[in-house]
Design an enzyme around this catalytic site. Structure first.
Site, short mmCIF file in Angstrom:
data_model
loop_
_atom_site.label_atom_id
_atom_site.label_comp_id
_atom_site.label_asym_id
_atom_site.label_seq_id
_atom_site.Cartn_x
_atom_site.Cartn_y
_atom_site.Cartn_z
N TYR B 436 -77.24 24.10 26.43
CA TYR B 436 -78.67 24.13 26.09
C TYR B 436 -78.97 23.58 24.69
CZ TYR B 436 -78.12 29.10 24.33
OH TYR B 436 -77.77 30.26 23.71
N GLU B 437 -80.24 23.34 24.44
CA GLU B 437 -80.71 22.71 23.19
C GLU B 437 -80.08 21.33 23.01
OE1 GLU B 437 -82.97 24.43 22.61
OE2 GLU B 437 -82.41 26.51 22.92
#
Lengths: 573, 573
Positions: B436-437
């Site tokens: 994620y990110e």
């Protein structure tokens, strides 16, 4: 959502082109194991794994096993699938025909194992010991035990278990406390607690025979005082002729990270009736028949993880479109399998799956050659190879399987973290493989301890020579094999250094040394695969081009890992 | 069973001895951030994390979030814990005092973040964006949005979310389809589906403000046509003055591998009222305020995973006795932490936890120095450092956290695979951090793309110079720093090669290049730590001896990994 497709084409290639398994059918032991028998068995197994086992894999993970009042219920569909497995004759491929087995070689068995695990790892656990338990009884069992159990193991009527670990005693079996008291019937009363027992209780069969390590009253301390007993859940009372429930029970099942469809049991033995297997105080030696087979099996599980994760990831990466890949000219986003970083991950999985399969197959093939050997010297040669390869196959391939499974999640991105895609289940399921059947750290100590000095180093030397000849043979046509030869020189140098190192130094670098050995082992397999692919490439250009691409990738992008290991080891030695 | 103890002593060492955080209190912005304030905040945060958050971590994982009729219920105890978190003022450490924040530096914030995540990763997710969302609004928000939300973010009255991903659109945001139509009230109607929204719905607060990326009707195609909107679950109708439920809903929560206590939501926007944040079509730029902060946060999560897994594993390894360790003379088995192979794994975790903490702290400290800078040139210098470090901190530390968590399971053996010990939860929870990110592959492309060429390479050059000076400074007293200098030379050479490589080559090696950068970055931190430890060692011999041992271990046994990366990269370039 995930589906599984057995890699039959790769099996054909490895069996017939690379390892020339035909030579086995020229031995008296395996004369019936002709190529068409191989093909028929593999095709049938693939069908069973794809159609029966794979569809209940995700549901088995979600549902898990249930435990109530000492009884274990396996997930929906497992009982039915097991009945089909048993009736299909899958439990005893290598067992002798006179006991209901099929007398086929190990190299076929491990491919069926791979498919079974790839399709449904949790299911595969229950039937993981039948072949090895069969051989254990053939070698160490009394006539009574042979009469009672051989056929049941070969046909899958019963599913034997292996009971070693106790709450305070894992890697160090010398600490085990379970007791065995002789009774007046020539049998023993077993008392103690065992943990982490795969399939200790389940609903796939009525009876469950447990192989249990325990101490006799006069046993010496430590690992030389351990005996092996067969302790069945049900047995026939000799006087009454009635079936009796033994004094053993499942106290709980573990709540685990993965393999939720496989019941991992706490087993309590409360004076349960057991039969001695082999000589008193020689239980560990006998148990190692099971253990060594299980270690090859764990290596194969690593291959299954790499293969299945790769199948999930490559299907996703072919469909999922994000961003423009460098060098592409079309409109709109490209499938992510065209992005070099994703490609790197896919090739890493593939290199481990296909190279690892060849590596495991070589070991299984050596087992077969040992079994089929006409002369003691030839048998010994193959047995030595198997001895040396066992810890490497177990540890290196289970590590590789973990890496491949994690790459599978990474390739799927956020979708990899979601349960429905199946990628994360592989990370959870295969995580145990570096731990059970002797942790990978224990494997490394086995390699740097017992195996390094076996026959004064000649056994290990034989394997190093084999690696050298494989790499040299390939080097004429496949130049990246030269990288393998350079690595092999470093490995041989380290091997010499290890022999004069202190025990503390050896155990400090053992895991890295094993990893180095594994990298070079796979390099030799990839060199052989590439050499073979070059010979046959016109027959199937795309298939062989893929092989050559992966072989190049392995040699140039994965094998260099040995440089890190080499430097780290030399910082200690 | 697992418990968490905040590593306050290491925080003191890093803040006061290594980074000399006192210099911040000499700036006008942070004049109140004196050492005693630091200590008081850390001690209080430690108490909260150890006593309130850690006890509901395992139960939160077992129970998970429940979804029914569009509502999400967090696990037992989360509501109460969140009320304490909010009332304790933990949501706005770095926010300005006039909005109810505490105006403290980032380097303090990330230590509190680390403790929060270490104690309860699932809980920590809900409050992960408050500080960054606050800064986003300070910079890009209209007066109306500032008036409505700044205080709520700073005080934790509300928990903002970040909505980027859509079913067909992850790494490639240019594909996003969510639409925003202007209405006649100066606001917009947002319609579309977003997935993987952390805390998209929950029961910790009544209202939830969502930052949503969407396209205006006149938007250009691709990523230059994306605007940012704030879309609250509840808003006050201007005419009636009544609170209105917005046209948005949570359609489902994901069933994930880990982070089960954190609700990952499917969000449906059906003409929901939204307020534009920043200029039209400039949404990505504004969102990157959130994203870059989140990337540092993910790196810190890697540190949390390494620290917590190490705590679990080292406690177990000190108690668990198996086998004789080489060189020991006592009777009976030794604790496994005396076995060199286990020690190697424990030191690897420790090297990543403590070295990674220093690395993340350096980045946070640079953020603080940029904020506090009196001159533009100084600010720019620190901002450039932060830009270059961001992808390395995110990707390298999340990889390191995954490795450390897996080692934690390995050290516990079979017990590591059982849920009750907490080791396997770390493997499951931290697995998302490399995804994620911006996946770690995307971070690598950011590093080799935007960051490599930022200011014609001067920004990256500045960071390389910093690494060099850290290693050279340490080299006088800590000779293993020389290994770091050798590695740095190779890294600089590769950096030069990358600049003349094709786009396909760059993206083929980007992940390995980033890993190489991370290894050298940690080497510089360990060199600085060792140098500092040598100066102060008489003050606390055991603490500093541990630091020196881990520093040696990192330099001699982990840093050599760059050799593999170097060779693999050079096979392509």
């Amino acid at each position: 959502m995930p589906s599984y497709s057995a890699p039959l084409k790769d099996y054909q290639f490895l069996l017939h082109r690379v390892f020339k398994v035909e030579e086995l059918s020229q031995t008296s032991l395996f004369e019936h194991a002709t190529p068409d028998v191989f093909d028929a068995v593999l095709t049938e197994a693939a069908r069973f794994c794809e159609n029966v086992l794979a569809p209940i894999n995700r549901s088995g993970d979600e549902q898990g096993c249930q435990f109530e009042n000492g009884r274990v219920t396996t997930p929906d569909g497992f009982r039915e699938a097991y009945a089909l497995f048993r009736d299909g004759g899958w439990a005893g491929l290598t067992a002798a025909p006179e006991h209901g087995g099929q007398g086929l070689p190990h190299c076929l068995q491990i491919l069926v194992d791979e498919m079974t695990t790839s399709a449904n790892f949790g299911f595969a656990m229950y039937r993981g010991l039948n072949e090895a338990a069969y051989r254990l009884l053939v070698r160490y069992g009394s006539d009574h035990l042979k009469d009672t159990y051989l056929e049941a193991f070969a046909t899958g009527a019963l599913l034997p278990t292996m009971n070693l670990t106790e709450p305070h005693c894992g890697s160090d079996l010398g600490l085990l406390r379970t007791r065995a008291e002789p009774d007046d019937q020539g049998t023993y009363r077993i008392s103690g607690n065992k943990i982490f027992i795969t399939g200790g209780e389940h609903d796939l069969t009525d009876n469950i025979p447990h192989f249990v390590l325990a101490r006799l009253p006069d046993a010496p301390a430590g690992s030389r005082g351990i005996s092996l007993f067969l302790v069945p859940k049900l047995y026939t009372d000799e006087e009454s002729g009635l079936e009796v429930r033994n004094a053993l029970s499942c106290g709980a099942i573990e709540h685990k990270m993965g393999l939720k469809a496989s019941a991992t049991c706490v087993m309590n033995y409360d004076g349960a009736k057991g039969w001695l297997v082999g000589a008193p105080h020689s239980g560990l030696q006998a148990m190692f028949t099971l253990m060594n087979a299980a270690r090859l099996g764990v290596g194969v599980q690593g291959v299954s993880a790499a293969e299945s994760s790769h199948q999930i990831a490559s299907a996703y990466a072919a469909e999922r479109k994000q961003g423009k890949a460098p060098g592409t000219t079309g409109v709109g986003p490209d499938p992510i399998n065209q992005h070099p970083d994703v490609r790197r991950m896919l090739l890493t999985q593939k290199a481990f799956a296909e190279g690892g399969r060849a590596f495991a197959l070589r070991m299984a093939f050596s087992i077969d050659k040992a079994h089929a050997a006409d002369h003691a010297a030839e048998r010994e040669k193959h047995e030595d190879l198997v001895q040396v390869m066992t810890p490497i196959v177990k540890a290196f391939l289970s590590d590789a399987g973990n890496e491949a499974a994690n790459l599978g999640v990474q390739i799927l991105g956020g979708h990899g973290y979601i349960r429905e895609w199946g990628a994360e289940q592989w990370v959870r399921d295969i995580r145990i493989a570096t731990i059970y059947e002797g942790t990978n750290g224990i494997q490394a100590l086995d390699l740097t301890g017992r195996k390094l000095t076996l026959k004064d180093g000649a056994a290990l030397g034989q394997y190093l020579s084999l690696l050298k000849s494989l790499l040299e043979d390939a080097n004429n046509s496949f130049s990246p094999a030269a990288d393998g030869l350079t690595a092999l020189e470093d490995l041989s140098d380290l091997t010499a250094r290890l022999k004069s190192a202190t025990a503390a130094q050896v155990s400090e670098v053992a895991s890295e040394y094993l990893a180095f050995f594994g990298l070079v082992s796979l390099a030799a397999e990839w060199a052989l695969i590439a050499k073979t692919a070059l010979v046959h490439q016109k027959e199937d250009p795309q298939f062989y081009a893929d092989k050559l691409e992966t072989a190049h990738f392995y040699m140039k992008r994965l094998l260099p890992r040995y440089l890190a290991l080499d430097a780290s080891i030399k910082a200690v030695l």
